[in-house]
Motif scaffolding. Structure first.
Motif, PDB file in Angstrom:
ATOM      1  N   GLN A  86      88.311   0.237  52.267  1.00 53.87           N
ATOM      2  CA  GLN A  86      88.294   1.056  51.067  1.00 53.87           C
ATOM      3  C   GLN A  86      87.272   2.165  51.250  1.00 53.87           C
ATOM      4  O   GLN A  86      86.209   1.956  51.826  1.00 53.87           O
ATOM      5  N   GLY A  87      87.592   3.344  50.744  1.00 53.41           N
ATOM      6  CA  GLY A  87      86.657   4.450  50.839  1.00 53.41           C
ATOM      7  C   GLY A  87      86.673   5.100  52.206  1.00 53.41           C
ATOM      8  O   GLY A  87      87.546   4.871  53.041  1.00 53.41           O
ATOM      9  N   VAL A  88      85.651   5.925  52.440  1.00 51.09           N
ATOM     10  CA  VAL A  88      85.586   6.765  53.622  1.00 51.09           C
ATOM     11  C   VAL A  88      85.229   5.951  54.871  1.00 51.09           C
ATOM     12  O   VAL A  88      84.443   5.001  54.816  1.00 51.09           O
ATOM     13  N   VAL A  89      85.812   6.358  55.996  1.00 50.71           N
ATOM     14  CA  VAL A  89      85.464   5.822  57.311  1.00 50.71           C
ATOM     15  C   VAL A  89      84.815   6.944  58.107  1.00 50.71           C
ATOM     16  O   VAL A  89      85.387   8.028  58.243  1.00 50.71           O
ATOM     17  N   LEU A  90      83.622   6.708  58.624  1.00 49.46           N
ATOM     18  CA  LEU A  90      82.887   7.697  59.404  1.00 49.46           C
ATOM     19  C   LEU A  90      82.845   7.264  60.864  1.00 49.46           C
ATOM     20  O   LEU A  90      82.438   6.144  61.166  1.00 49.46           O
ATOM     21  N   ALA A  91      83.256   8.148  61.769  1.00 51.24           N
ATOM     22  CA  ALA A  91      83.205   7.873  63.205  1.00 51.24           C
ATOM     23  C   ALA A  91      82.286   8.871  63.886  1.00 51.24           C
ATOM     24  O   ALA A  91      82.368  10.076  63.636  1.00 51.24           O
ATOM     25  N   ARG A  92      81.423   8.355  64.771  1.00 51.03           N
ATOM     26  CA  ARG A  92      80.529   9.176  65.587  1.00 51.03           C
ATOM     27  C   ARG A  92      80.415   8.525  66.959  1.00 51.03           C
ATOM     28  O   ARG A  92      80.774   7.367  67.131  1.00 51.03           O
ATOM     29  N   GLY A  93      79.899   9.261  67.925  1.00 50.21           N
ATOM     30  CA  GLY A  93      79.759   8.659  69.243  1.00 50.21           C
ATOM     31  C   GLY A  93      78.804   9.420  70.127  1.00 50.21           C
ATOM     32  O   GLY A  93      78.500  10.594  69.891  1.00 50.21           O
ATOM     33  N   GLN A  94      78.336   8.747  71.175  1.00 53.22           N
ATOM     34  CA  GLN A  94      77.388   9.338  72.109  1.00 53.22           C
ATOM     35  C   GLN A  94      77.420   8.552  73.407  1.00 53.22           C
ATOM     36  O   GLN A  94      77.643   7.339  73.419  1.00 53.22           O
ATOM     37  N   ARG A  95      77.202   9.256  74.524  1.00 50.06           N
ATOM     38  CA  ARG A  95      77.088   8.558  75.804  1.00 50.06           C
ATOM     39  C   ARG A  95      75.871   7.647  75.816  1.00 50.06           C
ATOM     40  O   ARG A  95      74.824   7.988  75.264  1.00 50.06           O
ATOM     41  N   LEU A  96      76.021   6.493  76.464  1.00 48.23           N
ATOM     42  CA  LEU A  96      74.884   5.596  76.661  1.00 48.23           C
ATOM     43  C   LEU A  96      74.073   5.995  77.885  1.00 48.23           C
ATOM     44  O   LEU A  96      72.890   5.673  77.973  1.00 48.23           O
ATOM     45  N   ASP A  97      74.727   6.689  78.828  1.00 48.96           N
ATOM     46  CA  ASP A  97      74.063   7.064  80.078  1.00 48.96           C
ATOM     47  C   ASP A  97      73.804   8.564  80.160  1.00 48.96           C
ATOM     48  O   ASP A  97      73.666   9.132  81.239  1.00 48.96           O
ATOM     49  N   GLY A  98      73.713   9.216  79.020  1.00 50.47           N
ATOM     50  CA  GLY A  98      73.438  10.646  78.971  1.00 50.47           C
ATOM     51  C   GLY A  98      73.297  11.104  77.532  1.00 50.47           C
ATOM     52  O   GLY A  98      73.551  10.336  76.595  1.00 50.47           O
ATOM     53  N   PRO A  99      72.910  12.358  77.305  1.00 48.60           N
ATOM     54  CA  PRO A  99      72.643  12.840  75.949  1.00 48.60           C
ATOM     55  C   PRO A  99      73.872  13.361  75.206  1.00 48.60           C
ATOM     56  O   PRO A  99      73.787  13.648  74.019  1.00 48.60           O
ATOM     57  N   GLN A 100      75.027  13.479  75.876  1.00 46.33           N
ATOM     58  CA  GLN A 100      76.179  14.125  75.256  1.00 46.33           C
ATOM     59  C   GLN A 100      76.748  13.310  74.094  1.00 46.33           C
ATOM     60  O   GLN A 100      76.804  12.087  74.145  1.00 46.33           O
ATOM     61  N   LYS A 101      77.182  14.040  73.075  1.00 49.88           N
ATOM     62  CA  LYS A 101      77.775  13.417  71.902  1.00 49.88           C
ATOM     63  C   LYS A 101      79.261  13.738  71.818  1.00 49.88           C
ATOM     64  O   LYS A 101      79.730  14.753  72.319  1.00 49.88           O
ATOM     65  N   ILE A 102      79.993  12.859  71.159  1.00 60.91           N
ATOM     66  CA  ILE A 102      81.409  13.080  70.886  1.00 60.91           C
ATOM     67  C   ILE A 102      81.555  14.195  69.860  1.00 60.91           C
ATOM     68  O   ILE A 102      80.701  14.382  68.992  1.00 60.91           O
ATOM     69  N   PHE A 103      82.658  14.952  69.947  1.00 65.45           N
ATOM     70  CA  PHE A 103      82.965  15.912  68.890  1.00 65.45           C
ATOM     71  C   PHE A 103      84.442  15.824  68.542  1.00 65.45           C
ATOM     72  O   PHE A 103      85.244  15.252  69.292  1.00 65.45           O
ATOM     73  N   TYR A 104      84.788  16.377  67.390  1.00 65.93           N
ATOM     74  CA  TYR A 104      86.127  16.241  66.835  1.00 65.93           C
ATOM     75  C   TYR A 104      86.638  17.599  66.378  1.00 65.93           C
ATOM     76  O   TYR A 104      85.869  18.476  65.978  1.00 65.93           O
ATOM     77  N   ILE A 105      87.967  17.751  66.427  1.00 67.34           N
ATOM     78  CA  ILE A 105      88.590  18.955  65.901  1.00 67.34           C
ATOM     79  C   ILE A 105      89.770  18.530  65.015  1.00 67.34           C
ATOM     80  O   ILE A 105      90.267  17.416  65.119  1.00 67.34           O
ATOM     81  N   GLY A 106      90.184  19.438  64.130  1.00 65.03           N
ATOM     82  CA  GLY A 106      91.379  19.171  63.350  1.00 65.03           C
ATOM     83  C   GLY A 106      91.114  18.689  61.944  1.00 65.03           C
ATOM     84  O   GLY A 106      90.030  18.854  61.387  1.00 65.03           O
ATOM     85  N   GLN A 107      92.120  18.056  61.373  1.00 69.23           N
ATOM     86  CA  GLN A 107      92.191  17.773  59.945  1.00 69.23           C
ATOM     87  C   GLN A 107      90.992  17.013  59.394  1.00 69.23           C
ATOM     88  O   GLN A 107      90.498  17.320  58.318  1.00 69.23           O
ATOM     89  N   TRP A 108      90.531  15.979  60.097  1.00 68.11           N
ATOM     90  CA  TRP A 108      89.485  15.115  59.545  1.00 68.11           C
ATOM     91  C   TRP A 108      88.121  15.347  60.191  1.00 68.11           C
ATOM     92  O   TRP A 108      87.193  14.562  59.972  1.00 68.11           O
ATOM     93  N   ALA A 109      87.988  16.401  60.964  1.00 71.92           N
ATOM     94  CA  ALA A 109      86.678  16.732  61.539  1.00 71.92           C
ATOM     95  C   ALA A 109      85.694  17.042  60.421  1.00 71.92           C
ATOM     96  O   ALA A 109      86.041  17.671  59.423  1.00 71.92           O
TER      97      ALA A 109
END
Length: 215
Positions: free
Chosen positions: A120-143
């Motif tokens: 129920q309600g909003v779902v938030l997704a995020r991410g990041q490498r464990l072996d480096g500083p890079q983070k996940i990014f998203y494009i499109g409707q739910w970004a």
């Protein structure tokens, strides 16, 4: 649509899973800005829920000293009637990878998240490498969340956002879904090269993390 252990297959056999890791600054990056995406489809109340979820810090596993990526967990669930398949996560949200699209600096995957009937309600997704500083990014409707860069994908310029925000109570229409399940298809990206990556999925009542190995 391909099912089963898509993330593992893409990572271990064809190397595509590497595109599920994050990006700190793509070639066409702009400076991060506190402004968020329009969050299309979120009501005022859902935007308030999202703001609360955004205060939850990332709590991803540490990269082991031996360098072995601690992949998983996985569960066998049936987001389609009587069709059990292994997916990332222990619930109530599960994930599966898909085809890759490359730009000059980044790789993008068409990914599917499945929300079970308890969400129920909003779902938030995020991410990041464990072996480096890079983070996940998203494009499109739910970004959602801060703009962390721009890129040109399939001839179209897009903004890269640090978060994905799904309006969990507004599940997309899908006649093939099991009763109460939400099936969300979207595009996420990373900067090349790829590595061991953690994903955190937060809802109003749960928080979980998955780890995916790059190929």
């Amino acid at each position: 649509m391909a099912y089963g252990r898509n993330w593992l297959v893409l990572g271990l056999q064809s190397g595509l899973i590497g595109a599920l890791v994050g990006c700190s600054q793509p070639a066409s990056a702009v400076q991060p800005t506190p402004s968020s995406a329009p969050q299309s489809g979120l009501t005022t109340a859902e935007k308030t829920q999202l703001a609360r979820l955004e205060t939850i810090p990332l709590n991803l596993p540490s990269m082991p000293a031996d360098g072995h990526c601690p992949t998983g967990p996985e569960s066998s669930v049936a987001p389609y009637p009587n069709a059990y398949r292994p997916l990332y996560g222990v619930g109530p949200v599960y994930g599966q990878g898909g085809p890759r699209t490359d730009s000059s600096e980044n790789s993008y995957f068409d990914v599917t998240l499945f929300t079970d009937p308890t969400v129920q309600g909003v779902v938030l997704a995020r991410g990041q490498r464990l072996d480096g500083p890079q983070k996940i990014f998203y494009i499109g409707q739910w970004a959602a969340g801060p703009v962390v860069g721009t890129d040109t994908v399939a001839g179209k310029q897009v903004e890269l956002h640090a978060e994905l925000a799904l309006p969990g109570d507004g599940r997309p229409s899908n006649a093939d879904a099991a009763p109460g399940w939400g099936i969300w298809e979207f595009r996420m990206g990373i900067r090349k090269p790829r590595g061991c990556t953690g994903f955190q999925i937060d809802t109003a009542s749960t928080s979980e993390a998955w780890v995916v190995a790059a190929g």
